[in-house]
Scaffold this motif. Structure first.
Motif, PDB file in Angstrom:
ATOM      1  N   LEU A   1      43.876 -59.693 -48.085  1.00 49.26           N
ATOM      2  CA  LEU A   1      44.476 -60.731 -48.921  1.00 49.26           C
ATOM      3  C   LEU A   1      45.869 -61.017 -48.377  1.00 49.26           C
ATOM      4  N   TYR A   2      46.104 -62.272 -48.003  1.00 51.79           N
ATOM      5  CA  TYR A   2      47.393 -62.696 -47.455  1.00 51.79           C
ATOM      6  C   TYR A   2      48.127 -63.518 -48.520  1.00 51.79           C
ATOM      7  N   ILE A   3      49.362 -63.142 -48.792  1.00 54.74           N
ATOM      8  CA  ILE A   3      50.185 -63.910 -49.724  1.00 54.74           C
ATOM      9  C   ILE A   3      51.457 -64.331 -49.008  1.00 54.74           C
ATOM     10  N   ASP A   4      51.617 -65.627 -48.806  1.00 56.11           N
ATOM     11  CA  ASP A   4      52.833 -66.197 -48.229  1.00 56.11           C
ATOM     12  C   ASP A   4      53.699 -66.702 -49.374  1.00 56.11           C
ATOM     13  N   GLU A   5      54.988 -66.352 -49.332  1.00 57.75           N
ATOM     14  CA  GLU A   5      55.855 -66.722 -50.447  1.00 57.75           C
ATOM     15  C   GLU A   5      57.238 -67.132 -49.943  1.00 57.75           C
ATOM     16  N   LEU A   6      57.742 -68.207 -50.512  1.00 57.68           N
ATOM     17  CA  LEU A   6      59.081 -68.700 -50.201  1.00 57.68           C
ATOM     18  C   LEU A   6      59.925 -68.577 -51.465  1.00 57.68           C
ATOM     19  N   PHE A   7      60.999 -67.786 -51.375  1.00 58.58           N
ATOM     20  CA  PHE A   7      61.857 -67.517 -52.523  1.00 58.58           C
ATOM     21  C   PHE A   7      63.113 -68.383 -52.463  1.00 58.58           C
ATOM     22  N   TYR A   8      63.567 -68.809 -53.640  1.00 57.50           N
ATOM     23  CA  TYR A   8      64.748 -69.663 -53.767  1.00 57.50           C
ATOM     24  C   TYR A   8      65.791 -69.001 -54.660  1.00 57.50           C
ATOM     25  N   THR A   9      67.054 -69.340 -54.438  1.00 58.46           N
ATOM     26  CA  THR A   9      68.107 -68.926 -55.354  1.00 58.46           C
ATOM     27  C   THR A   9      68.008 -69.771 -56.630  1.00 58.46           C
ATOM     28  N   ALA A  10      68.790 -69.408 -57.633  1.00 56.31           N
ATOM     29  CA  ALA A  10      68.776 -70.158 -58.889  1.00 56.31           C
ATOM     30  C   ALA A  10      69.217 -71.599 -58.693  1.00 56.31           C
ATOM     31  N   SER A  11      69.968 -71.863 -57.627  1.00 59.19           N
ATOM     32  CA  SER A  11      70.418 -73.227 -57.348  1.00 59.19           C
ATOM     33  C   SER A  11      69.421 -74.004 -56.490  1.00 59.19           C
ATOM     34  N   GLY A  12      68.293 -73.355 -56.141  1.00 57.31           N
ATOM     35  CA  GLY A  12      67.246 -74.064 -55.409  1.00 57.31           C
ATOM     36  C   GLY A  12      67.326 -73.961 -53.904  1.00 57.31           C
ATOM     37  N   GLU A  13      68.111 -73.014 -53.387  1.00 62.29           N
ATOM     38  CA  GLU A  13      68.247 -72.881 -51.940  1.00 62.29           C
ATOM     39  C   GLU A  13      67.294 -71.794 -51.428  1.00 62.29           C
ATOM     40  N   PRO A  14      66.415 -72.099 -50.464  1.00 57.07           N
ATOM     41  CA  PRO A  14      65.493 -71.080 -49.945  1.00 57.07           C
ATOM     42  C   PRO A  14      66.256 -69.991 -49.191  1.00 57.07           C
ATOM     43  N   PHE A  15      65.854 -68.727 -49.387  1.00 55.45           N
ATOM     44  CA  PHE A  15      66.577 -67.645 -48.720  1.00 55.45           C
ATOM     45  C   PHE A  15      65.651 -66.579 -48.141  1.00 55.45           C
ATOM     46  N   ASP A  16      64.375 -66.552 -48.546  1.00 55.27           N
ATOM     47  CA  ASP A  16      63.468 -65.501 -48.085  1.00 55.27           C
ATOM     48  C   ASP A  16      62.072 -66.081 -47.887  1.00 55.27           C
ATOM     49  N   LEU A  17      61.560 -65.947 -46.666  1.00 63.05           N
ATOM     50  CA  LEU A  17      60.195 -66.352 -46.352  1.00 63.05           C
ATOM     51  C   LEU A  17      59.423 -65.083 -46.026  1.00 63.05           C
ATOM     52  N   SER A  18      58.412 -64.773 -46.822  1.00 66.44           N
ATOM     53  CA  SER A  18      57.705 -63.500 -46.685  1.00 66.44           C
ATOM     54  C   SER A  18      56.202 -63.686 -46.590  1.00 66.44           C
ATOM     55  N   GLN A  19      55.583 -62.743 -45.906  1.00 64.90           N
ATOM     56  CA  GLN A  19      54.124 -62.636 -45.916  1.00 64.90           C
ATOM     57  C   GLN A  19      53.765 -61.192 -46.240  1.00 64.90           C
ATOM     58  N   THR A  20      52.892 -61.023 -47.229  1.00 58.88           N
ATOM     59  CA  THR A  20      52.404 -59.703 -47.614  1.00 58.88           C
ATOM     60  C   THR A  20      50.895 -59.669 -47.388  1.00 58.88           C
ATOM     61  N   ILE A  21      50.432 -58.646 -46.683  1.00 58.71           N
ATOM     62  CA  ILE A  21      49.009 -58.480 -46.404  1.00 58.71           C
ATOM     63  C   ILE A  21      48.554 -57.213 -47.116  1.00 58.71           C
ATOM     64  N   TYR A  22      47.654 -57.359 -48.077  1.00 55.62           N
ATOM     65  CA  TYR A  22      47.264 -56.238 -48.922  1.00 55.62           C
ATOM     66  C   TYR A  22      45.999 -55.539 -48.434  1.00 55.62           C
ATOM     67  N   ASN A  23      45.983 -54.222 -48.605  1.00 53.99           N
ATOM     68  CA  ASN A  23      44.804 -53.398 -48.377  1.00 53.99           C
ATOM     69  C   ASN A  23      43.885 -53.555 -49.582  1.00 53.99           C
ATOM     70  N   TYR A  24      42.703 -54.089 -49.364  1.00 59.35           N
ATOM     71  CA  TYR A  24      41.809 -54.408 -50.477  1.00 59.35           C
ATOM     72  C   TYR A  24      41.367 -53.174 -51.260  1.00 59.35           C
ATOM     73  N   LYS A  25      41.454 -51.998 -50.645  1.00 58.22           N
ATOM     74  CA  LYS A  25      41.011 -50.783 -51.323  1.00 58.22           C
ATOM     75  C   LYS A  25      42.019 -50.283 -52.359  1.00 58.22           C
ATOM     76  N   HIS A  26      43.291 -50.612 -52.176  1.00 58.38           N
ATOM     77  CA  HIS A  26      44.331 -50.007 -53.010  1.00 58.38           C
ATOM     78  C   HIS A  26      45.168 -51.012 -53.793  1.00 58.38           C
ATOM     79  N   ALA A  27      44.870 -52.300 -53.665  1.00 53.68           N
ATOM     80  CA  ALA A  27      45.660 -53.327 -54.359  1.00 53.68           C
ATOM     81  C   ALA A  27      44.874 -53.908 -55.533  1.00 53.68           C
ATOM     82  N   ASN A  28      45.481 -53.857 -56.700  1.00 54.61           N
ATOM     83  CA  ASN A  28      44.883 -54.427 -57.917  1.00 54.61           C
ATOM     84  C   ASN A  28      45.870 -55.412 -58.525  1.00 54.61           C
ATOM     85  N   PHE A  29      45.360 -56.548 -58.992  1.00 56.22           N
ATOM     86  CA  PHE A  29      46.221 -57.615 -59.499  1.00 56.22           C
ATOM     87  C   PHE A  29      45.781 -58.075 -60.889  1.00 56.22           C
ATOM     88  N   PHE A  30      46.735 -58.652 -61.605  1.00 56.40           N
ATOM     89  CA  PHE A  30      46.378 -59.243 -62.887  1.00 56.40           C
ATOM     90  C   PHE A  30      47.201 -60.511 -63.115  1.00 56.40           C
TER      91      PHE A  30
END
Length: 234
Positions: A199-228
């Protein structure tokens, strides 16, 4: 951290500490305003945040009530503050693979709205939950907004550092999810056989003023990752 987010965290912590059950009625709006010494506008935003997270529900004319707490070991997909709080009852650890300052690629610079020549921190790390590989994280942080990172900092919760030490006010994020077959290098880091799903999750984070500061990709191990996901009221 914005005031309403701080109040939302305090209310959520109180619910968890007191182990309040589904349907427990919270104090009235005016009582909460007095208790947390905030304006009505701030409290309403805090309650809306908690409602969106599935922590509480509000019934017009009746009050504010606690929703059923999530199962242990599950990660909230709707949050934009990392998963450390979601897994606070589990043992979390981190292995740092890479940390460096670099000039971003054209694609990363475009996503982060970097000026020509602007530098970013690149980090890559493996996160473990209860000694099992949970995910691979790769992130680009704008050095203009996050001026300092080191191995010690990124071995813990980066978002705690950003909000508590740098006093960065984090606003919102854009999140994209997809599934795919892992590359061989990814499968090896996740301790999975070749051709395993991820499972690939790409995420772009912004400051409270709307300025992007973090571009991340998280790749999860399907055996150990649970979501809700808990939906809010219509």
């Amino acid at each position: 951290m914005l005031k309403y987010q701080e109040v939302a965290d305090r209310i959520e912590l109180a619910i968890k500490d007191k182990k309040l059950s589904q349907g427990t009625r919270l104090p009235s709006l005016n009582e909460l305003i007095s208790k947390y010494d905030v304006s009505k506008t701030t409290l309403v935003k805090a309650l809306t945040t908690l409602e969106d997270k599935g922590v509480i529900y509000q019934v017009q004319g009746s009050g504010i009530f606690v929703r059923r707490q999530k199962r242990d070991g599950y990660i909230a997909l709707m949050t934009n503050m990392g998963f450390t709080k979601d897994l606070e009852n589990n043992k979390l650890s981190t292995k740092v693979i890479d940390l460096k300052i670099e000039t971003p690629s054209a694609e990363v610079a475009r996503e982060l709205n970097c000026a020509p020549g602007e530098e970013v921190y690149f980090i890559k790390r493996i996160r473990y939950v209860d000694n099992n590989v949970l995910c691979i994280e790769q992130s680009y942080f704008r050095k203009k907004i996050v001026p300092y990172l080191n191995k010690e900092i990124i071995s813990e919760s980066i978002f705690n550092y950003l909000t508590e030490v740098l006093k960065l006010k984090i606003g919102f994020s854009d999140k994209y999810l997809r599934t795919d077959i892992l590359k061989k290098t990814e499968a090896k880091l996740l301790e999975l056989p070749n051709n395993s799903p991820g499972l690939y999750i790409d995420e772009l984070f912004y400051t409270a003023s709307g300025e992007p500061f973090d571009l991340s990709q998280t790749i999860y191990n399907y055996k150990h990752a649970n979501f809700f996901i808990q939906s809010g009221q219509k």
